[in-house]
Design a protein around this motif. Structure first.
Motif, PDB file in Angstrom:
ATOM      1  N   LEU A   1      -7.087  31.548 -70.618  1.00 27.04           N
ATOM      2  CA  LEU A   1      -8.220  30.890 -69.990  1.00 27.04           C
ATOM      3  C   LEU A   1      -7.789  29.463 -69.688  1.00 27.04           C
ATOM      4  CD1 LEU A   1     -11.254  31.165 -69.269  1.00 27.04           C
ATOM      5  CD2 LEU A   1     -11.733  30.200 -71.518  1.00 27.04           C
ATOM      6  N   MET A   2      -7.840  29.076 -68.411  1.00 26.20           N
ATOM      7  CA  MET A   2      -7.316  27.768 -68.025  1.00 26.20           C
ATOM      8  C   MET A   2      -8.077  27.206 -66.836  1.00 26.20           C
ATOM      9  SD  MET A   2      -3.771  28.951 -66.200  1.00 26.20           S
ATOM     10  CE  MET A   2      -3.370  27.328 -65.649  1.00 26.20           C
ATOM     11  N   PRO A   3      -7.907  25.911 -66.569  1.00 18.38           N
ATOM     12  CA  PRO A   3      -8.550  25.322 -65.389  1.00 18.38           C
ATOM     13  C   PRO A   3      -7.995  25.922 -64.098  1.00 18.38           C
ATOM     14  CG  PRO A   3      -7.605  23.612 -66.797  1.00 18.38           C
ATOM     15  CD  PRO A   3      -7.152  24.923 -67.335  1.00 18.38           C
ATOM     16  N   VAL A   4      -8.789  25.856 -63.058  1.00 14.10           N
ATOM     17  CA  VAL A   4      -8.349  26.288 -61.737  1.00 14.10           C
ATOM     18  C   VAL A   4      -7.661  25.136 -61.014  1.00 14.10           C
ATOM     19  CG1 VAL A   4      -9.133  27.162 -59.501  1.00 14.10           C
ATOM     20  CG2 VAL A   4     -10.266  27.892 -61.598  1.00 14.10           C
ATOM     21  N   TYR A   5      -8.118  23.946 -61.289  1.00 13.40           N
ATOM     22  CA  TYR A   5      -7.677  22.756 -60.566  1.00 13.40           C
ATOM     23  C   TYR A   5      -7.638  21.600 -61.551  1.00 13.40           C
ATOM     24  CZ  TYR A   5      -7.279  20.263 -56.115  1.00 13.40           C
ATOM     25  OH  TYR A   5      -6.819  19.551 -55.052  1.00 13.40           O
ATOM     26  N   PRO A   6      -6.698  20.670 -61.443  1.00 11.99           N
ATOM     27  CA  PRO A   6      -6.565  19.625 -62.454  1.00 11.99           C
ATOM     28  C   PRO A   6      -7.630  18.536 -62.413  1.00 11.99           C
ATOM     29  CG  PRO A   6      -4.885  19.370 -60.782  1.00 11.99           C
ATOM     30  CD  PRO A   6      -5.599  20.654 -60.490  1.00 11.99           C
ATOM     31  N   TYR A   7      -8.360  18.419 -61.310  1.00 14.49           N
ATOM     32  CA  TYR A   7      -9.409  17.394 -61.198  1.00 14.49           C
ATOM     33  C   TYR A   7     -10.430  17.836 -60.162  1.00 14.49           C
ATOM     34  CZ  TYR A   7      -5.640  16.173 -57.973  1.00 14.49           C
ATOM     35  OH  TYR A   7      -4.625  16.227 -57.065  1.00 14.49           O
ATOM     36  N   PRO A   8     -11.559  17.135 -60.081  1.00 12.51           N
ATOM     37  CA  PRO A   8     -12.595  17.541 -59.115  1.00 12.51           C
ATOM     38  C   PRO A   8     -12.082  17.556 -57.680  1.00 12.51           C
ATOM     39  CG  PRO A   8     -13.467  15.924 -60.635  1.00 12.51           C
ATOM     40  CD  PRO A   8     -11.989  15.992 -60.878  1.00 12.51           C
ATOM     41  N   ALA A   9     -12.798  18.248 -56.824  1.00 10.69           N
ATOM     42  CA  ALA A   9     -12.424  18.343 -55.410  1.00 10.69           C
ATOM     43  C   ALA A   9     -12.280  16.948 -54.801  1.00 10.69           C
ATOM     44  CB  ALA A   9     -13.479  19.134 -54.656  1.00 10.69           C
ATOM     45  N   PRO A  10     -11.181  16.704 -54.082  1.00 15.74           N
ATOM     46  CA  PRO A  10     -10.969  15.383 -53.486  1.00 15.74           C
ATOM     47  C   PRO A  10     -11.800  15.211 -52.219  1.00 15.74           C
ATOM     48  CG  PRO A  10      -9.192  16.825 -52.869  1.00 15.74           C
ATOM     49  CD  PRO A  10     -10.071  17.595 -53.822  1.00 15.74           C
ATOM     50  N   LEU A  11     -11.904  13.980 -51.792  1.00  9.71           N
ATOM     51  CA  LEU A  11     -12.560  13.701 -50.527  1.00  9.71           C
ATOM     52  C   LEU A  11     -11.704  14.252 -49.399  1.00  9.71           C
ATOM     53  CD1 LEU A  11     -13.638  10.019 -51.239  1.00  9.71           C
ATOM     54  CD2 LEU A  11     -15.064  12.063 -51.301  1.00  9.71           C
ATOM     55  N   LEU A  12     -12.299  14.547 -48.285  1.00 10.90           N
ATOM     56  CA  LEU A  12     -11.602  15.185 -47.176  1.00 10.90           C
ATOM     57  C   LEU A  12     -10.374  14.398 -46.727  1.00 10.90           C
ATOM     58  CD1 LEU A  12     -11.565  17.536 -45.234  1.00 10.90           C
ATOM     59  CD2 LEU A  12     -13.062  16.255 -43.726  1.00 10.90           C
ATOM     60  N   GLY A  13     -10.455  13.092 -46.675  1.00  6.30           N
ATOM     61  CA  GLY A  13      -9.341  12.278 -46.217  1.00  6.30           C
ATOM     62  C   GLY A  13      -8.208  12.113 -47.214  1.00  6.30           C
ATOM     63  N   GLU A  14      -8.357  12.625 -48.421  1.00  4.87           N
ATOM     64  CA  GLU A  14      -7.345  12.444 -49.469  1.00  4.87           C
ATOM     65  C   GLU A  14      -6.618  13.731 -49.831  1.00  4.87           C
ATOM     66  OE1 GLU A  14      -9.480  10.656 -52.639  1.00  4.87           O
ATOM     67  OE2 GLU A  14      -9.626   8.741 -51.616  1.00  4.87           O
TER      68      GLU A  14
END
Length: 88
Positions: free
Chosen positions: A4-17
């Motif tokens: 069981l692990m995270p899908v992504y290391p941090y929240p969704a980034p802004l579109l330009g990043e």
């Protein structure tokens, strides 16, 4: 047995990043390359309540997480479940 692990290391980034996040695919891509069965299920929602207390001095990814968490409040969070090969 499963992982069981995270899908992504941090929240969704802004579109330009999005060009700064190429390395974060390793949370999911790794299992695809190794041909392990993996799936994502909802786990909760981003609260963004504790992220400001993290020390981000010189750490680009923690800085990015802090910035992303403020705009991701209320968005869903998923967890990835990874099984053994051929044990779907």
């Amino acid at each position: 047995d499963v992982i069981l692990m995270p899908v992504y290391p941090y929240p969704a980034p802004l579109l330009g990043e999005t060009e700064h996040i190429m390395g974060s695919w390793c949370y999911t891509g790794f299992w695809n390359v190794l041909d392990f069965p993996a799936g994502v299920v909802p786990f909760g929602k981003e609260s963004a309540t504790k992220i400001d207390s993290y020390d981000d001095e010189g750490d680009y990814f923690v800085q990015l997480a802090k910035k992303s968490a403020s705009t991701a409040q209320g968005l869903p969070i998923g967890v990835q479940i990874v099984g053994k090969p051929f044990q779907e």
